[in-house]
Design a protein around this motif. Structure first.
Motif, PDB file in Angstrom:
ATOM      1  N   ALA A  75      -5.704  -0.421  -4.952  1.00  0.00           N
ATOM      2  CA  ALA A  75      -4.594   0.532  -5.084  1.00  0.00           C
ATOM      3  C   ALA A  75      -3.865   0.349  -6.411  1.00  0.00           C
ATOM      4  CB  ALA A  75      -3.627   0.387  -3.904  1.00  0.00           C
ATOM      5  N   ASP A  76      -3.712  -0.892  -6.875  1.00  0.00           N
ATOM      6  CA  ASP A  76      -3.109  -1.122  -8.193  1.00  0.00           C
ATOM      7  C   ASP A  76      -3.870  -0.361  -9.272  1.00  0.00           C
ATOM      8  OD1 ASP A  76      -1.048  -2.853  -7.453  1.00  0.00           O
ATOM      9  OD2 ASP A  76      -2.188  -4.671  -7.905  1.00  0.00           O
ATOM     10  N   LEU A  77      -5.178  -0.521  -9.268  1.00  0.00           N
ATOM     11  CA  LEU A  77      -6.002   0.118 -10.297  1.00  0.00           C
ATOM     12  C   LEU A  77      -6.027   1.639 -10.140  1.00  0.00           C
ATOM     13  CD1 LEU A  77      -8.934  -2.440 -10.303  1.00  0.00           C
ATOM     14  CD2 LEU A  77      -7.054  -2.257 -11.958  1.00  0.00           C
ATOM     15  N   LEU A  78      -6.120   2.117  -8.910  1.00  0.00           N
ATOM     16  CA  LEU A  78      -6.131   3.559  -8.671  1.00  0.00           C
ATOM     17  C   LEU A  78      -4.823   4.197  -9.133  1.00  0.00           C
ATOM     18  CD1 LEU A  78      -7.839   3.500  -5.193  1.00  0.00           C
ATOM     19  CD2 LEU A  78      -8.741   4.667  -7.219  1.00  0.00           C
ATOM     20  N   ARG A  79      -3.702   3.572  -8.801  1.00  0.00           N
ATOM     21  CA  ARG A  79      -2.410   4.125  -9.199  1.00  0.00           C
ATOM     22  C   ARG A  79      -2.283   4.143 -10.716  1.00  0.00           C
ATOM     23  NH1 ARG A  79       2.731   5.618  -6.925  1.00  0.00           N
ATOM     24  NH2 ARG A  79       3.803   6.462  -8.739  1.00  0.00           N
ATOM     25  N   GLU A  80      -2.716   3.093 -11.365  1.00  0.00           N
ATOM     26  CA  GLU A  80      -2.633   3.061 -12.816  1.00  0.00           C
ATOM     27  C   GLU A  80      -3.491   4.167 -13.437  1.00  0.00           C
ATOM     28  OE1 GLU A  80      -2.908  -0.092 -16.528  1.00  0.00           O
ATOM     29  OE2 GLU A  80      -3.045  -0.838 -14.483  1.00  0.00           O
ATOM     30  N   CYS A  81      -4.629   4.465 -12.833  1.00  0.00           N
ATOM     31  CA  CYS A  81      -5.478   5.567 -13.329  1.00  0.00           C
ATOM     32  C   CYS A  81      -4.799   6.922 -13.123  1.00  0.00           C
ATOM     33  CB  CYS A  81      -6.825   5.566 -12.617  1.00  0.00           C
ATOM     34  SG  CYS A  81      -7.936   4.282 -13.151  1.00  0.00           S
ATOM     35  N   VAL A  82      -4.012   7.057 -12.052  1.00  0.00           N
ATOM     36  CA  VAL A  82      -3.373   8.335 -11.745  1.00  0.00           C
ATOM     37  C   VAL A  82      -2.245   8.643 -12.723  1.00  0.00           C
ATOM     38  CG1 VAL A  82      -1.931   9.549 -10.041  1.00  0.00           C
ATOM     39  CG2 VAL A  82      -4.010   8.379  -9.304  1.00  0.00           C
ATOM     40  N   ASP A  83      -1.299   7.683 -12.876  1.00  0.00           N
ATOM     41  CA  ASP A  83      -0.126   8.004 -13.702  1.00  0.00           C
ATOM     42  C   ASP A  83       0.301   6.877 -14.635  1.00  0.00           C
ATOM     43  OD1 ASP A  83       1.088   6.205 -11.967  1.00  0.00           O
ATOM     44  OD2 ASP A  83       2.600   7.608 -11.236  1.00  0.00           O
ATOM     45  N   GLY A  84      -0.481   5.806 -14.708  1.00  0.00           N
ATOM     46  CA  GLY A  84      -0.184   4.732 -15.637  1.00  0.00           C
ATOM     47  C   GLY A  84       0.745   3.658 -15.111  1.00  0.00           C
ATOM     48  N   LEU A 127      -8.226   5.170   0.718  1.00  0.00           N
ATOM     49  CA  LEU A 127      -7.850   3.824   1.162  1.00  0.00           C
ATOM     50  C   LEU A 127      -6.983   3.874   2.410  1.00  0.00           C
ATOM     51  CD1 LEU A 127      -7.029   1.880  -2.130  1.00  0.00           C
ATOM     52  CD2 LEU A 127      -9.012   1.606  -0.634  1.00  0.00           C
ATOM     53  N   VAL A 128      -6.027   4.800   2.445  1.00  0.00           N
ATOM     54  CA  VAL A 128      -5.168   4.930   3.624  1.00  0.00           C
ATOM     55  C   VAL A 128      -6.025   5.257   4.845  1.00  0.00           C
ATOM     56  CG1 VAL A 128      -3.310   6.292   4.681  1.00  0.00           C
ATOM     57  CG2 VAL A 128      -3.125   5.565   2.280  1.00  0.00           C
ATOM     58  N   LEU A 150       0.831  -1.203   0.000  1.00  0.00           N
ATOM     59  CA  LEU A 150       0.000   0.000   0.000  1.00  0.00           C
ATOM     60  C   LEU A 150       0.870   1.259   0.000  1.00  0.00           C
ATOM     61  CD1 LEU A 150      -2.865   1.267   0.169  1.00  0.00           C
ATOM     62  CD2 LEU A 150      -2.513   1.312   2.654  1.00  0.00           C
ATOM     63  N   ARG A 151       1.887   1.284   0.851  1.00  0.00           N
ATOM     64  CA  ARG A 151       2.779   2.458   0.879  1.00  0.00           C
ATOM     65  C   ARG A 151       3.482   2.653  -0.459  1.00  0.00           C
ATOM     66  NH1 ARG A 151       3.942   0.298   5.947  1.00  0.00           N
ATOM     67  NH2 ARG A 151       5.965  -0.483   5.243  1.00  0.00           N
ATOM     68  N   MET A 152       3.916   1.556  -1.073  1.00  0.00           N
ATOM     69  CA  MET A 152       4.590   1.650  -2.364  1.00  0.00           C
ATOM     70  C   MET A 152       3.663   2.237  -3.427  1.00  0.00           C
ATOM     71  SD  MET A 152       6.616  -1.997  -2.288  1.00  0.00           S
ATOM     72  CE  MET A 152       7.215  -1.912  -3.976  1.00  0.00           C
ATOM     73  N   LYS A 153       2.399   1.867  -3.404  1.00  0.00           N
ATOM     74  CA  LYS A 153       1.448   2.359  -4.401  1.00  0.00           C
ATOM     75  C   LYS A 153       1.200   3.854  -4.256  1.00  0.00           C
ATOM     76  CE  LYS A 153       1.043  -1.696  -5.993  1.00  0.00           C
ATOM     77  NZ  LYS A 153       1.460  -2.113  -7.306  1.00  0.00           N
ATOM     78  N   CYS A 154       1.487   4.396  -3.077  1.00  0.00           N
ATOM     79  CA  CYS A 154       1.260   5.820  -2.819  1.00  0.00           C
ATOM     80  C   CYS A 154       2.529   6.664  -2.991  1.00  0.00           C
ATOM     81  CB  CYS A 154       0.715   6.009  -1.405  1.00  0.00           C
ATOM     82  SG  CYS A 154      -0.898   5.246  -1.136  1.00  0.00           S
ATOM     83  N   GLU A 155       3.688   6.017  -3.089  1.00  0.00           N
ATOM     84  CA  GLU A 155       4.959   6.742  -3.158  1.00  0.00           C
ATOM     85  C   GLU A 155       5.025   7.645  -4.386  1.00  0.00           C
ATOM     86  OE1 GLU A 155       7.989   3.729  -3.103  1.00  0.00           O
ATOM     87  OE2 GLU A 155       7.938   3.584  -0.922  1.00  0.00           O
ATOM     88  N   GLY A 156       5.569   8.833  -4.164  1.00  0.00           N
ATOM     89  CA  GLY A 156       5.832   9.753  -5.261  1.00  0.00           C
ATOM     90  C   GLY A 156       4.634  10.533  -5.757  1.00  0.00           C
ATOM     91  N   LEU A 157       3.502  10.406  -5.105  1.00  0.00           N
ATOM     92  CA  LEU A 157       2.304  11.118  -5.546  1.00  0.00           C
ATOM     93  C   LEU A 157       2.096  12.380  -4.715  1.00  0.00           C
ATOM     94  CD1 LEU A 157      -0.168   8.140  -6.068  1.00  0.00           C
ATOM     95  CD2 LEU A 157       1.286   9.277  -7.763  1.00  0.00           C
ATOM     96  N   ASP A 158       1.570  13.407  -5.359  1.00  0.00           N
ATOM     97  CA  ASP A 158       1.251  14.641  -4.640  1.00  0.00           C
ATOM     98  C   ASP A 158      -0.163  14.530  -4.065  1.00  0.00           C
ATOM     99  OD1 ASP A 158      -0.684  15.389  -6.628  1.00  0.00           O
ATOM    100  OD2 ASP A 158       0.865  16.422  -7.787  1.00  0.00           O
ATOM    101  N   VAL A 211      -2.902  14.310   3.932  1.00  0.00           N
ATOM    102  CA  VAL A 211      -2.139  13.122   3.528  1.00  0.00           C
ATOM    103  C   VAL A 211      -1.210  12.700   4.669  1.00  0.00           C
ATOM    104  CG1 VAL A 211      -0.404  12.233   1.916  1.00  0.00           C
ATOM    105  CG2 VAL A 211      -2.282  13.662   1.060  1.00  0.00           C
ATOM    106  N   ASP A 212      -0.475  13.655   5.221  1.00  0.00           N
ATOM    107  CA  ASP A 212       0.455  13.352   6.319  1.00  0.00           C
ATOM    108  C   ASP A 212      -0.272  12.784   7.523  1.00  0.00           C
ATOM    109  OD1 ASP A 212       2.462  14.361   4.675  1.00  0.00           O
ATOM    110  OD2 ASP A 212       2.551  16.299   5.696  1.00  0.00           O
ATOM    111  N   SER A 213      -1.400  13.386   7.876  1.00  0.00           N
ATOM    112  CA  SER A 213      -2.129  12.900   9.051  1.00  0.00           C
ATOM    113  C   SER A 213      -2.738  11.523   8.797  1.00  0.00           C
ATOM    114  CB  SER A 213      -3.180  13.905   9.512  1.00  0.00           C
ATOM    115  OG  SER A 213      -4.222  14.004   8.575  1.00  0.00           O
ATOM    116  N   ALA A 214      -3.141  11.242   7.558  1.00  0.00           N
ATOM    117  CA  ALA A 214      -3.704   9.920   7.243  1.00  0.00           C
ATOM    118  C   ALA A 214      -2.650   8.833   7.440  1.00  0.00           C
ATOM    119  CB  ALA A 214      -4.241   9.890   5.813  1.00  0.00           C
ATOM    120  N   PHE A 215      -1.432   9.080   6.965  1.00  0.00           N
ATOM    121  CA  PHE A 215      -0.370   8.083   7.151  1.00  0.00           C
ATOM    122  C   PHE A 215       0.015   7.963   8.625  1.00  0.00           C
ATOM    123  CE2 PHE A 215       0.204   8.400   2.539  1.00  0.00           C
ATOM    124  CZ  PHE A 215       0.316   7.059   2.227  1.00  0.00           C
TER     125      PHE A 215
END
Length: 189
Positions: free
Chosen positions: A176-185, A81-82, A54-62, A123-127
């Motif tokens: 998260a796989d599908l959401l990340r792919e929708c965000v940046d491919g 999701l977080v 889950l953390r990996m799927k969120c890495e690098g996103l604004d 985002v910070d408070s969610a994590f």
């Protein structure tokens, strides 16, 4: 982005397998040697792997990317999701007596998703919420070393609570796989 639409082009950081998140030798979820010994260690290993995924799927996103909704009318987003998983950790812990369950973190039934808006502080408070709730639920369950103990409010065994948590993360890592792919491919695996 694909020039014909707003759909991002699929990509991967993997060079060996183009449909994987990362090459197997660089994937932090891969470990050398035999798997864990025993039932509890196996549960902890699987849960840890899904939490890392889950953390990996969120890495690098604004914040905007984290809060981006999937497909209307869904309220699902990576940030949602977080927040949802933090809420789930708290909820499952509430099934272990004694005492009353703690109040929800985000209010109403869909507050974890509805309140997931594009703000860095959110985002910070969610994590931070997720890490705190994970640690608290882990500690509450580790107080019951007998995995067959029926300490849960509805007489469910402790092992079932471990399995339910793994199932919850596994299901949402698929989202998260599908959401990340929708965000940046970027593709999942």
């Amino acid at each position: 982005m694909n020039s014909e639409s707003d759909t991002p082009e699929r990509w991967s950081e993997a060079s060996v397998y183009p449909d994987m998140w990362a090459d197997p030798d660089k994937d932090p979820r891969n470990s050398e040697g035999p798997g864990p010994e025993g039932e509890l260690a196996t549960f902890q290993d699987f849960l840890s792997g899904y939490r890392l995924t889950l953390r990996m799927k969120c890495e690098g996103l604004d914040p905007e990317q984290m809060a981006r909704r999937s497909v209307p009318p869904s309220t699902m987003s990576l940030l949602g999701l977080v927040r949802h998983l933090a809420e789930v950790e708290r909820d499952w812990r509430g099934w272990i007596p004694p005492g009353d369950p703690e109040p929800t973190l985000y209010g109403d039934a869909d507050g974890d998703f509805e309140g997931a808006v594009a703000q860095q502080t959110l985002v910070d408070s969610a994590f931070a919420d997720l890490a705190r709730e994970q640690a608290a639920t882990d500690a509450a369950l580790l107080a019951w070393p007998d995995l067959g103990a029926r300490v849960i409010r509805d007489e469910t065994a402790v092992r079932e609570l471990w399995v339910h948590r793994i199932e919850e993360y596994a299901r949402h890592c698929g989202h998260a796989d599908l959401l990340r792919e929708c965000v940046d491919g970027r593709v999942g695996q």
